[in-house]
Scaffold this active site. Sequence first.
Site, PDB file in Angstrom:
ATOM      1  CB  SER A  38      -0.935   0.005   1.223  1.00  0.00           C
ATOM      2  OG  SER A  38      -0.194  -0.187   2.418  1.00  0.00           O
ATOM      3  CG  ASP A 300      -3.391   5.072   7.599  1.00  0.00           C
ATOM      4  OD1 ASP A 300      -2.169   4.898   7.767  1.00  0.00           O
ATOM      5  OD2 ASP A 300      -3.990   4.647   6.590  1.00  0.00           O
ATOM      6  CG  HIS A 303      -0.757   3.619   4.802  1.00  0.00           C
ATOM      7  ND1 HIS A 303      -1.843   2.991   5.376  1.00  0.00           N
ATOM      8  CD2 HIS A 303      -0.062   2.661   4.150  1.00  0.00           C
ATOM      9  CE1 HIS A 303      -1.812   1.704   5.058  1.00  0.00           C
ATOM     10  NE2 HIS A 303      -0.738   1.476   4.325  1.00  0.00           N
TER      11      HIS A 303
END
Length: 635
Positions: A38, A300, A303
């Site tokens: 991600s 978050d 990330h």
Amino acid sequence: MIKQTLFVPITGCLLAMACASANAAPNPYSNFIVFGDSLSDAGQFTDPGGPPGSTLRATNRTGPIYLDGSGEAYSANATQLLGGRLGFSDDETAASTSAARAREGLADGNNWAVGGYRTDQILDSITNISDTGERSRAGYLPANGLRADPNALYYLSGGGNDFLQGRVLNIAQANAAADRLADSVQVLQTAGARYAMVWLLPDLGLTPALNGTPFQEAVSLLSNQFNQQLITRLQGIDAEIIPLNVPLLLQETFADPGRFGLATGENLTATCFSGNSCTENPTYGINSATPDPSKLIYNDAVHPTETGQKLIADYAYSLLAAPWELTLLPEMAHSTLRAHQDELRSQWQSDWEDWQAVGQWRAIVAGGGQHLDIDSQGSGASADGSGYNLNIGGSYRLNEAWRIGVAAGLYRQDMDAGRNDSNYKLNSYLATAFAQFQQNRWWADAALTGGKLDYENLERKFDLGVSQAQEKGDTDGHLWAFSTRVGYDIAQPGSQWHLSPFVSADYAKVEVDGYSEQGSRSTALTFDDQTRDSKRLGIGLQGKYNFTRQTQVYGEYAHEREYEDDTQKVNIALNSLPANDFTLEGYTPQSHLNRLNLGISHKLTSDLALRGGYTLRKDDDFTQQGVSLGVSLDF
């Protein structure tokens, strides 16, 4: 250091030469292909809370509302930003296996990173299959005939999900995860890949997900073990692997957040913007009175925000761009040498058929300025340089046919290069011995030059977040060169004019010593020695016309072929990772060059002459100009 002399203001006025540079940025890579999780996912998954057809990315929305359903897309991540700076389109940097793009009839992009992927899944996306859960397709190598593009830049990140999914609980498991990411690089190299950029894993103990928990220390130790194993494995892969020391970059960011436009006085490692699985920052969080993700590192629990993404993209680009500028250092020396040779040839041409008497000396003193303009290339930065010089010397006439002499030149050159105007300074100290022949309309000359190079202040500048960063260093070098010409004067003896075709041969060798930029920051680099040879053959025509016995004009045109025109390369290592060196391409010398010299001389007395000249060397992406003013005295 060469001191500024009185002729500098004069030459500054004469040297008003505006040279335009090409706007296209360098990009030596045929493609930009991404694998990972991600942290690099450009949008594999459909975004139900964004505009129609939009996709998810693990960063904040563009704002100003930042909430799902606001109609705002997600900010670009580091791979998209880096790919864009390299000149690749949005479609090229888009996700490879996006169901949303497929429904819109859009072509698949070159980003194979998928949110949630562990290192085994990253390897699988290269060798077997890419499966996002929304869509599945053959992996990169099966989809490309099991061949990797040798001219592409491959970008890999991974390992975090091995930790977050409970697959790394001890040193052996950390090593195994690192080995799988290294195996991904290895399999690409075996298939033909030459260039890879690989993340070191950020310290997961300093993320909001784990910071302050009982697991922080153990996870930090295992993150470091993962990186040590990865670094060791990458050293054994026969490819140009550029390591991104992201842990050190983040450490530097946390130590001085204001420098990067981040909030000061806030706990950046324990709070985040979105509040998703982490403590929302009370001042700049999404539900605060002043929501602003640009002030925070984490969107978050793990990330980065748009600020963190840009910081990483800028860092990566600074490493790629370094050789585009640093391979210009030998070119600075070559341009100084050419200016010195042009000055001597201009003096010789003004003396054509007008040497001093046998047994006499002729002294010369000349000052001037030069300007250098280099357009950007596929792997070379645009540059703009200027400088000034002082040449002194003398010749002695042995007999009717021969004259010998010596000359010394002191040159100062400043060059700005790249989009951030990195600044490089060079002082050159040159000495030349020469001999000339002139008899029965035949003429010839030969010169041997040696020189010391002093790169006293090398400032490489680049974007880093909201600020401009720079790394400094200095180094030395040396050069030597041999040049010769042979020509025949087609004018009758005693004519007011002379016209002579000639052939020329030149050899020059410049060596720039390797050096390390100061400190051990994540962006500081060490460069190996650089050597740039030049071998040229040329044909030309020179002429001279005597307006009066005291005043004459002269000129010369030559076309030269460069036989050492291979793209230059330089070996580089991060100061923080000295054993993980890599070699990247830089400047490509011009293969053909046109040279023009124009001048005028006037005898003030029978023994004293004043001379002025202009020189131009040019090809499609290279221009060098110079002006000079000098005097000669017979004694």
